[in-house]
Every structure is written in C-alpha cells, then in structure tokens.
Write a protein that holds these residues in place. Structure first.
Motif, PDB file in Angstrom:
ATOM      1  N   LEU A  18      53.009  41.912  32.635  1.00  0.00           N
ATOM      2  CA  LEU A  18      52.792  40.491  32.890  1.00  0.00           C
ATOM      3  C   LEU A  18      53.833  39.691  32.114  1.00  0.00           C
ATOM      4  O   LEU A  18      54.284  40.124  31.055  1.00  0.00           O
ATOM      5  CB  LEU A  18      51.388  40.075  32.411  1.00  0.00           C
ATOM      6  N   PRO A  19      54.199  38.511  32.614  1.00  0.00           N
ATOM      7  CA  PRO A  19      55.133  37.675  31.858  1.00  0.00           C
ATOM      8  C   PRO A  19      54.473  37.146  30.585  1.00  0.00           C
ATOM      9  O   PRO A  19      53.284  36.802  30.592  1.00  0.00           O
ATOM     10  CB  PRO A  19      55.475  36.534  32.811  1.00  0.00           C
ATOM     11  N   VAL A  20      55.255  37.113  29.514  1.00  0.00           N
ATOM     12  CA  VAL A  20      54.760  36.591  28.242  1.00  0.00           C
ATOM     13  C   VAL A  20      55.865  35.762  27.582  1.00  0.00           C
ATOM     14  O   VAL A  20      57.014  36.198  27.514  1.00  0.00           O
ATOM     15  CB  VAL A  20      54.259  37.715  27.301  1.00  0.00           C
ATOM     16  N   ALA A  21      55.500  34.576  27.143  1.00  0.00           N
ATOM     17  CA  ALA A  21      56.415  33.731  26.375  1.00  0.00           C
ATOM     18  C   ALA A  21      56.050  33.910  24.913  1.00  0.00           C
ATOM     19  O   ALA A  21      54.906  33.692  24.520  1.00  0.00           O
ATOM     20  CB  ALA A  21      56.281  32.282  26.801  1.00  0.00           C
ATOM     21  N   VAL A  22      57.015  34.348  24.123  1.00  0.00           N
ATOM     22  CA  VAL A  22      56.801  34.550  22.693  1.00  0.00           C
ATOM     23  C   VAL A  22      57.428  33.365  21.966  1.00  0.00           C
ATOM     24  O   VAL A  22      58.627  33.116  22.100  1.00  0.00           O
ATOM     25  CB  VAL A  22      57.419  35.893  22.235  1.00  0.00           C
ATOM     26  N   GLY A  65      46.936  34.932  38.848  1.00  0.00           N
ATOM     27  CA  GLY A  65      46.220  33.709  39.207  1.00  0.00           C
ATOM     28  C   GLY A  65      46.749  32.497  38.465  1.00  0.00           C
ATOM     29  O   GLY A  65      46.328  31.380  38.710  1.00  0.00           O
ATOM     30  N   GLY A  66      47.644  32.711  37.481  1.00  0.00           N
ATOM     31  CA  GLY A  66      48.287  31.603  36.796  1.00  0.00           C
ATOM     32  C   GLY A  66      47.647  31.132  35.507  1.00  0.00           C
ATOM     33  O   GLY A  66      48.221  30.323  34.792  1.00  0.00           O
ATOM     34  N   GLU A  67      46.443  31.617  35.189  1.00  0.00           N
ATOM     35  CA  GLU A  67      45.807  31.240  33.926  1.00  0.00           C
ATOM     36  C   GLU A  67      46.636  31.789  32.763  1.00  0.00           C
ATOM     37  O   GLU A  67      47.302  32.809  32.894  1.00  0.00           O
ATOM     38  CB  GLU A  67      44.392  31.817  33.880  1.00  0.00           C
ATOM     39  N   GLU A  68      46.582  31.100  31.624  1.00  0.00           N
ATOM     40  CA  GLU A  68      47.329  31.551  30.451  1.00  0.00           C
ATOM     41  C   GLU A  68      46.392  32.025  29.362  1.00  0.00           C
ATOM     42  O   GLU A  68      45.328  31.453  29.144  1.00  0.00           O
ATOM     43  CB  GLU A  68      48.224  30.433  29.914  1.00  0.00           C
ATOM     44  N   LEU A  69      46.805  33.086  28.695  1.00  0.00           N
ATOM     45  CA  LEU A  69      46.082  33.663  27.562  1.00  0.00           C
ATOM     46  C   LEU A  69      46.964  33.478  26.338  1.00  0.00           C
ATOM     47  O   LEU A  69      48.114  33.909  26.326  1.00  0.00           O
ATOM     48  CB  LEU A  69      45.814  35.150  27.825  1.00  0.00           C
ATOM     49  N   ILE A  95      39.170  34.160  24.096  1.00  0.00           N
ATOM     50  CA  ILE A  95      38.487  35.452  23.999  1.00  0.00           C
ATOM     51  C   ILE A  95      37.934  35.883  25.354  1.00  0.00           C
ATOM     52  O   ILE A  95      38.016  37.056  25.714  1.00  0.00           O
ATOM     53  CB  ILE A  95      37.400  35.467  22.890  1.00  0.00           C
ATOM     54  N   LEU A  96      37.402  34.953  26.150  1.00  0.00           N
ATOM     55  CA  LEU A  96      36.857  35.319  27.461  1.00  0.00           C
ATOM     56  C   LEU A  96      37.963  35.777  28.419  1.00  0.00           C
ATOM     57  O   LEU A  96      37.813  36.821  29.059  1.00  0.00           O
ATOM     58  CB  LEU A  96      36.037  34.179  28.062  1.00  0.00           C
ATOM     59  N   PRO A  97      39.090  35.053  28.536  1.00  0.00           N
ATOM     60  CA  PRO A  97      40.164  35.566  29.399  1.00  0.00           C
ATOM     61  C   PRO A  97      40.692  36.935  28.945  1.00  0.00           C
ATOM     62  O   PRO A  97      40.988  37.794  29.772  1.00  0.00           O
ATOM     63  CB  PRO A  97      41.256  34.505  29.312  1.00  0.00           C
ATOM     64  N   LEU A  98      40.771  37.160  27.617  1.00  0.00           N
ATOM     65  CA  LEU A  98      41.217  38.460  27.112  1.00  0.00           C
ATOM     66  C   LEU A  98      40.203  39.533  27.484  1.00  0.00           C
ATOM     67  O   LEU A  98      40.565  40.603  27.968  1.00  0.00           O
ATOM     68  CB  LEU A  98      41.424  38.418  25.599  1.00  0.00           C
ATOM     69  N   ARG A  99      38.944  39.246  27.271  1.00  0.00           N
ATOM     70  CA  ARG A  99      37.892  40.197  27.625  1.00  0.00           C
ATOM     71  C   ARG A  99      37.925  40.517  29.123  1.00  0.00           C
ATOM     72  O   ARG A  99      37.857  41.674  29.520  1.00  0.00           O
ATOM     73  CB  ARG A  99      36.534  39.626  27.242  1.00  0.00           C
ATOM     74  N   ASN A 100      38.032  39.477  29.960  1.00  0.00           N
ATOM     75  CA  ASN A 100      38.074  39.690  31.412  1.00  0.00           C
ATOM     76  C   ASN A 100      39.273  40.539  31.825  1.00  0.00           C
ATOM     77  O   ASN A 100      39.151  41.406  32.690  1.00  0.00           O
ATOM     78  CB  ASN A 100      38.095  38.348  32.147  1.00  0.00           C
ATOM     79  N   LEU A 101      40.409  40.299  31.202  1.00  0.00           N
ATOM     80  CA  LEU A 101      41.610  41.077  31.509  1.00  0.00           C
ATOM     81  C   LEU A 101      41.402  42.548  31.154  1.00  0.00           C
ATOM     82  O   LEU A 101      41.666  43.443  31.960  1.00  0.00           O
ATOM     83  CB  LEU A 101      42.810  40.511  30.744  1.00  0.00           C
TER      84      LEU A 101
END
Length: 121
Positions: A18-22, A65-69, A95-101
């Motif tokens: 997945l794309p990640v901006a650091v 889906g475009g959501e950001e974690l 925490i919920l988006p991380l858990r769902n992923l």
C-alpha cells in the motif's frame, strides 16, 4: 532478517503493498508499505534517505478505498532496501482502521490475543 529479530516480535506481520507517506519534520517520503503489524511496519527505502534516526516519524498509509491510517513510529533498522519502524502510538481514530486492515489478513483469534497484549502495556 535474522531469526533472533523474529523471536522478539510479539505481533504477526501481514504483507501488504500500500502507498505510505513517511513524514518527519518538514520532510515527506512517498514509499510503499511492505508489511504491518500492531507493533510495527516496514516500507521501501527511498534513494535519498536523510532522516533523523532518533526523531519520531508519522506514517500515513492509504488504505483500499482511500481512507488513511496514521501511525506514530520510530525507525528501528535500515537493511536490504527496507525501513523497519516500531509503532509507538496508535490514537483512537486509527486503532479501528488498523484492526480492520489486519482482520482481513489474519486469524481473528490471533488478532484478538495480540490486541490483548496491547492492553497489557
């Protein structure tokens, strides 16, 4: 990666591209996520890497889906063209988006047990 490092891990790593901006200070690197867990993440390494190793990073992962974690992390190692981060903090919104992923890619009982480890620390 050494077996010794694997033995110290408490959380299951899930391979994901997945794309990640650091982000660190005023610098941003557009990278690719390699894997993620409740306790860490690995990304590709940019050609020019001039970060401050002892300063915190913010990782913003673009989910399907475009959501950001958003994760707050410190760099733990640089090897084999990959950066290894230790997640220091996941706030309530993330925490919920991380858990769902993670739930999409690992056994739910294992994930529940690992979430219990987070509660203990």
């Amino acid at each position: 990666m050494s077996d010794n490092r694997n033995e110290k891990r408490h959380f299951t790593r899930v391979a994901l591209e997945l794309p990640v901006a650091v982000h660190q200070g005023g610098s941003t690197w557009q990278l690719q996520l390699i894997d993620i867990s409740l306790g860490g993440a690995s990304t590709t390494q940019p050609a020019t890497w001039d970060a401050q190793y002892n300063e915190p990073f913010t990782l913003i992962i673009t989910l399907p889906g475009g959501e950001e974690l958003e994760l707050y992390a410190y760099l733990q190692h640089v090897e084999a063209q990959r950066l290894g981060f230790s997640v220091q903090h996941v706030d309530r919104e993330n925490i919920l988006p991380l858990r769902n992923l993670l739930e999409q890619h690992m056994d739910i009982a294992t994930l529940e047990a690992e979430l219990g480890l987070l509660d203990e620390s």
